[in-house]
Design an enzyme around this catalytic site. Structure first.
Site, PDB file in Angstrom:
ATOM      1  N   HIS A 156     -11.948 -29.632  15.052  1.00 31.58           N
ATOM      2  CA  HIS A 156     -11.828 -29.301  13.627  1.00 31.58           C
ATOM      3  C   HIS A 156     -12.040 -27.801  13.412  1.00 31.58           C
ATOM      4  CE1 HIS A 156     -12.368 -30.080   9.229  1.00 31.58           C
ATOM      5  NE2 HIS A 156     -13.132 -28.998   9.326  1.00 31.58           N
ATOM      6  N   GLU A 157     -13.132 -27.290  13.955  1.00 34.07           N
ATOM      7  CA  GLU A 157     -13.417 -25.866  13.781  1.00 34.07           C
ATOM      8  C   GLU A 157     -12.423 -25.003  14.543  1.00 34.07           C
ATOM      9  OE1 GLU A 157     -15.408 -24.979  11.540  1.00 34.07           O
ATOM     10  OE2 GLU A 157     -16.229 -26.989  11.197  1.00 34.07           O
TER      11      GLU A 157
END
Length: 377
Positions: free
Chosen positions: A25-26
């Site tokens: 996600h990051e």
């Protein structure tokens, strides 16, 4: 395994599942930010104090922190929650300011933030596509081979040989679709479209509600129609169909989440079914005992939910930022900083309250409150 060992096992399995999902996600934010020339000052898995970390040649500090319930990428110039220009930002040299998040046009900021949830959906899409290629999919014709006495199907007058073609107007392609849909609608009336002896009919059926428990004692309230299918089989999925089928399953999963949330808001489903990190840790430990494939499928489900939840228009989540960027694009100027600051404080309070609520639910599902009541009784 004793209680302490079980707790350690559950936590370890939870970290194995959630850690990679937070990372990708990051990484979505990070890679799109780099693509647009934004400098990343920190890439963190977890919040709080740094446990281990290193700094790369671009000056990005990569680290793992003490509380692994999320993560963040801190871009240059990102000096407040609303990502608004501040005196510190204005005092930066022009060259440094060009590499900051705030200096980018609104459409680039939108894509940088959107990339995180998008990668969660992409991960699920790719894994599901791989499963379809490797194993195919179960395909059972939606034709009734038997009707249970005293069931919802019997009360509705369904008969052996009926072919179900729709449920509440939604097309039914295979028998598995029937079980999936009816399970989500306990104690509700569903309009069933069917073909009987070449004639199209629509009949209402009120789903029976049943509480099922799995081998680990987890309980779920589901709807039952009370029919059996004819014999089915696993069908190879042609490569050209794999992307569409994989996307359909991701969308179906999001639809299931939306339906469940709507039922909770409408009072048709108990809010006690909401779960948080404690519940996810318990489920991760349970699924790990079933093997790696069960763990991968769990990761797929959590990844889809992470993507969905982060797109909710709640300040502090990615969706809250995206909402402000949409407003900024329409108004051609940012929302006032004080409005954003108020919104983000409110969003933080909402998220903390929700976290407390789901943690209370999770602890209750372990029987903790009953045990405490017994000790005090």
């Amino acid at each position: 395994m004793n209680a302490v060992g079980g707790l350690i096992w559950a936590i370890a399995c939870f970290l194995v599942v959630i850690g990679p999902l937070i990372f990708i996600h990051e990484m979505g934010h990070y890679l799109v930010g780099r693509w647009f020339g934004v400098k990343a000052e920190a890439f963190s898995i977890g919040f709080g104090n740094e446990v281990v970390g290193w700094t790369d040649k671009r000056g990005t500090r990569w680290k793992i922190a003490t509380l692994p319930l999320g993560g963040y990428v801190r871009f240059a110039g990102d000096m407040n929650p609303a990502s608004q220009p501040s005196p510190e930002w204005l005092s930066l040299p022009a060259e440094e300011r060009r590499q900051t998040f705030q200096a980018k046009p609104v459409w680039q900021r939108f894509l940088i933030v959107f990339a995180g949830p998008a990668v969660n959906f992409l991960f699920a899409f790719v894994v599901i596509a791989g499963v379809l290629v490797a194993y195919g999919e179960p395909v059972t014709p939606p034709v009734i081979s038997a009707v249970l006495p005293h069931s919802a199907a019997a009360s509705a007058g369904l008969q052996v040989g009926d072919r179900i073609v729709s449920l509440d107007g939604g097309a039914v392609r295979r028998f598995e679709d029937v079980g999936f849909y009816t399970a989500l609608h306990p104690d509700m009336t569903v309009q069933i479209g069917l073909i009987r002896a070449g004639r199209a009919l629509t009949v209402p059926a009120h789903m029976q509600a049943e509480t099922l428990a799995d081998k680990f004692g987890n309980k779920a309230r589901i709807g039952r129609l009370g029919i059996y299918p004819i014999r089915g089989a696993m069908r190879p999925v042609p490569l050209i169909e794999v992307p569409r089928r994989s996307a359909d399953l991701v969308v179906q999963s999001v639809g299931t989440t939306l339906t469940a949330i709507g039922q909770i808001i409408g009072g048709e489903r108990s809010a006690k079914e909401l779960s948080g990190p404690v519940g996810m840790a318990r489920v991760a430990g349970e699924q790990a005992t079933l093997g790696w494939f069960a763990m991968v499928l769990l990761m797929v489900g959590i990844s889809i939910n992470l993507g969905f939840i982060n797109l909710l228009p709640i300040p502090m989540l990615d969706g809250g930022h995206l909402l402000f960027y949409i407003v900024e694009a329409v108004r051609r100027r940012p929302v006032q900083p004080q409005v954003q600051e108020w919104a983000f404080r409110s969003g933080l309070a909402l998220l903390l309250g929700l976290m407390l609520f789901v943690t209370f639910n999770d602890l209750g599902s372990t029987g903790l409150w009953q045990k405490l009541a017994g000790l005090m009784g």
